[in-house]
Design a protein around this motif. Structure first.
Motif, PDB file in Angstrom:
ATOM      1  N   ILE A  59      56.998  21.966 -18.000  1.00 22.63           N
ATOM      2  CA  ILE A  59      57.521  20.719 -18.570  1.00 22.63           C
ATOM      3  C   ILE A  59      57.966  21.005 -19.994  1.00 22.63           C
ATOM      4  CG2 ILE A  59      56.898  18.358 -19.260  1.00 22.63           C
ATOM      5  CD1 ILE A  59      56.948  18.765 -16.215  1.00 22.63           C
ATOM      6  N   ARG A  60      59.196  20.620 -20.286  1.00 22.74           N
ATOM      7  CA  ARG A  60      59.751  20.791 -21.630  1.00 22.74           C
ATOM      8  C   ARG A  60      60.184  19.433 -22.152  1.00 22.74           C
ATOM      9  NH1 ARG A  60      62.629  25.535 -22.627  1.00 22.74           N
ATOM     10  NH2 ARG A  60      62.249  27.181 -21.116  1.00 22.74           N
ATOM     11  N   VAL A  61      60.627  19.406 -23.422  1.00 24.48           N
ATOM     12  CA  VAL A  61      61.352  18.232 -23.891  1.00 24.48           C
ATOM     13  C   VAL A  61      62.818  18.517 -23.579  1.00 24.48           C
ATOM     14  CG1 VAL A  61      61.993  16.809 -25.866  1.00 24.48           C
ATOM     15  CG2 VAL A  61      59.681  17.763 -25.703  1.00 24.48           C
TER      16      VAL A  61
ATOM     17  N   ASP B  42      57.812   8.698 -21.982  1.00 29.12           N
ATOM     18  CA  ASP B  42      58.789   8.731 -20.888  1.00 29.12           C
ATOM     19  C   ASP B  42      59.615   7.454 -20.994  1.00 29.12           C
ATOM     20  OD1 ASP B  42      57.697  11.101 -20.041  1.00 29.12           O
ATOM     21  OD2 ASP B  42      56.403  10.177 -18.542  1.00 29.12           O
TER      22      ASP B  42
ATOM     23  N   ALA C  73      55.587  18.156 -26.566  1.00 33.05           N
ATOM     24  CA  ALA C  73      56.032  17.333 -25.421  1.00 33.05           C
ATOM     25  C   ALA C  73      55.151  16.102 -25.208  1.00 33.05           C
ATOM     26  CB  ALA C  73      56.074  18.179 -24.160  1.00 33.05           C
ATOM     27  N   ASN C  74      53.846  16.252 -25.466  1.00 32.24           N
ATOM     28  CA  ASN C  74      52.957  15.122 -25.198  1.00 32.24           C
ATOM     29  C   ASN C  74      53.110  13.973 -26.196  1.00 32.24           C
ATOM     30  OD1 ASN C  74      51.907  16.144 -22.848  1.00 32.24           O
ATOM     31  ND2 ASN C  74      50.416  17.396 -23.980  1.00 32.24           N
TER      32      ASN C  74
ATOM     33  N   TYR D 254      55.974  12.714 -26.766  1.00 33.14           N
ATOM     34  CA  TYR D 254      57.186  12.004 -26.344  1.00 33.14           C
ATOM     35  C   TYR D 254      56.854  11.026 -25.222  1.00 33.14           C
ATOM     36  CZ  TYR D 254      60.189  14.987 -29.176  1.00 33.14           C
ATOM     37  OH  TYR D 254      60.812  15.596 -30.231  1.00 33.14           O
TER      38      TYR D 254
ATOM     39  N   ARG E 277      60.108  14.269 -21.609  1.00 34.28           N
ATOM     40  CA  ARG E 277      59.625  15.404 -20.847  1.00 34.28           C
ATOM     41  C   ARG E 277      60.466  15.566 -19.582  1.00 34.28           C
ATOM     42  NH1 ARG E 277      53.529  14.231 -20.053  1.00 34.28           N
ATOM     43  NH2 ARG E 277      54.457  12.269 -19.454  1.00 34.28           N
TER      44      ARG E 277
END
Ligand code: GN1
Ligand code: MG
Length: 359
Positions: free
Chosen positions: A203-205, A149, A144-145, A147, A235
């Motif tokens: 928190i997910r993708v 925003d 996730a990190n 990605y 996220r």
């Protein structure tokens, strides 16, 4: 054609690794943000050509990297693969430089596929739930990190409330009068949602825009194939994907329906959707399951308050087909919000009955 001639579109395609020199085009006009064209060879659609709206998506490179990474994970026999057609420089998009640069991408078209704006069919609702679950399960492997925003704080209630308040302070007296009831309703729901704690959710993708017409279905088997429109893939919390799907599946009317009697919360469609979510086995945590129903209230409300804000601002964000479309959308979305709120205990019951938490 959305301000682009056939010649210009063919010119753009020369920068991508496509098979032929000339194609014909048919615009797809349902979206509110990007410009989208079906690329046809004779009558056969082969690709989707899209201009990415860089006023809305300011980090195009980050956005395309998100999609590129996600496509690596969205690899499963039960998930139809869409691929990005690379530019001649081997990039996932092409920048058309000029006084006003524009950003273009080409994707493969899935043959014999279709999308539904609304449905009355419980099989469609089930399939939608199943593919959304699959999508989220496959993306559990994504980091996730990594990605970006693509729209920071896209579903952040506090941000949307602040933007709404700025719009209220700047709107004409006339508009404030017209929108009086919608403004009162917004403030009531804001007060209610302030009391709901969703901060602890993982928190997910996520897809973040899982409205029904962002799901492709096979015309021959009626199975859901995959999700499209991945610009907001970033996220997020699962209840965002849940809520956007519910608001467009259990409501048999479109999101700008002006006859509010037609706006529905169809319980059977809700149950079928939940069964679909359960069909790939458990994937949600206990906390996600317990708060899931809030998604079906939060998401229509968030879209409604954003549409109302844009109406008050003079339609600067969404493309509108007529002057008051944003206002009509907000009223319709608020009406559904009310109907979903009234179904709170029903939703909780069906969710608890059908969804088990993982481990
Ligand atoms: C916008 O253009 P489209 O239909 O993909 C919006 C979505 C909403 C949708 C309809 C980036 O998407 O969140 O669901 O309108 N996308 C953005 O309300 O704002
Ligand atoms: Mg979209």
């Amino acid at each position: 054609m959305n301000n682009h001639t056939n010649h210009q579109l063919n010119q753009l395609l020369t920068h991508f690794s496509v098979a032929k020199k000339t194609y014909s085009f048919s615009p797809l006009t349902d979206g509110f943000i990007n410009d989208t064209f079906l690329v046809l060879d004779g009558n056969d659609p082969l690709y989707i050509l899209q201009r990415i709206n860089h006023k809305v998506f300011t980090n195009i490179n980050g956005l395309m990297n998100n999609i590129h990474d996600a496509f690596e994970h969205l690899n499963d026999t039960d998930y139809q693969k869409i691929t990005l057609v690379p530019s001649l420089e081997g990039q996932s998009y092409y920048t058309n430089k000029g006084a006003e640069p524009s950003y273009w991408r080409v994707m493969t078209y899935i043959k014999d596929s279709t999308a539904h704006n609304t449905t009355k069919n419980t099989d469609v609702a089930f399939e939608a739930g199943k593919i959304i679950a699959k999508f989220n399960i496959l993306l559990e492997k994504a980091e996730a990190n990594n990605y970006v925003d693509t729209i920071p704080q896209f579903h952040d209630l506090q941000l949307r409330e602040n933007q709404f308040n700025v719009a209220l302070a700047q709107a004409s007296k006339e508009k404030l009068k017209i929108a009086e009831e919608a403004i009162t309703f917004s403030n009531e729901v804001l007060n209610l949602l302030h009391e709901v704690n969703l901060n602890h959710l993982p928190i997910r993708v996520c897809h973040n825009d899982t409205k029904l017409n962002n799901i492709l279905f096979s015309k021959s088997t009626n199975k859901a194939l995959c999700l499209i429109d991945l610009d907001t893939l970033m996220r997020g919390k699962f209840l965002f994907d849940f809520g956007d799907a519910v608001r467009t599946i259990v409501n048999t009317a479109p999101e700008d329906e002006q006859n509010h009697e037609k706006i529905t919360f169809e319980k059977e469609l809700f149950e079928a959707f939940i069964s679909g979510l359960a069909a790939n086995g458990p994937f949600l945590s206990k906390e996600e399951i317990e708060t899931l129903h809030w998604g079906a209230i939060l998401m229509p409300f968030l879209h409604g308050i954003r549409a109302l804000t844009d109406y008050l601002n003079g339609n600067i964000y969404y493309k509108v087909a007529y002057e008051n479309q944003n206002y009509d959308r907000s009223l319709s979305l608020f009406n559904f919000t009310k109907k979903a709120l009234a179904q709170t205990s029903f939703m909780q019951k069906i969710i608890a009955k059908n969804l088990a938490s993982k481990s």
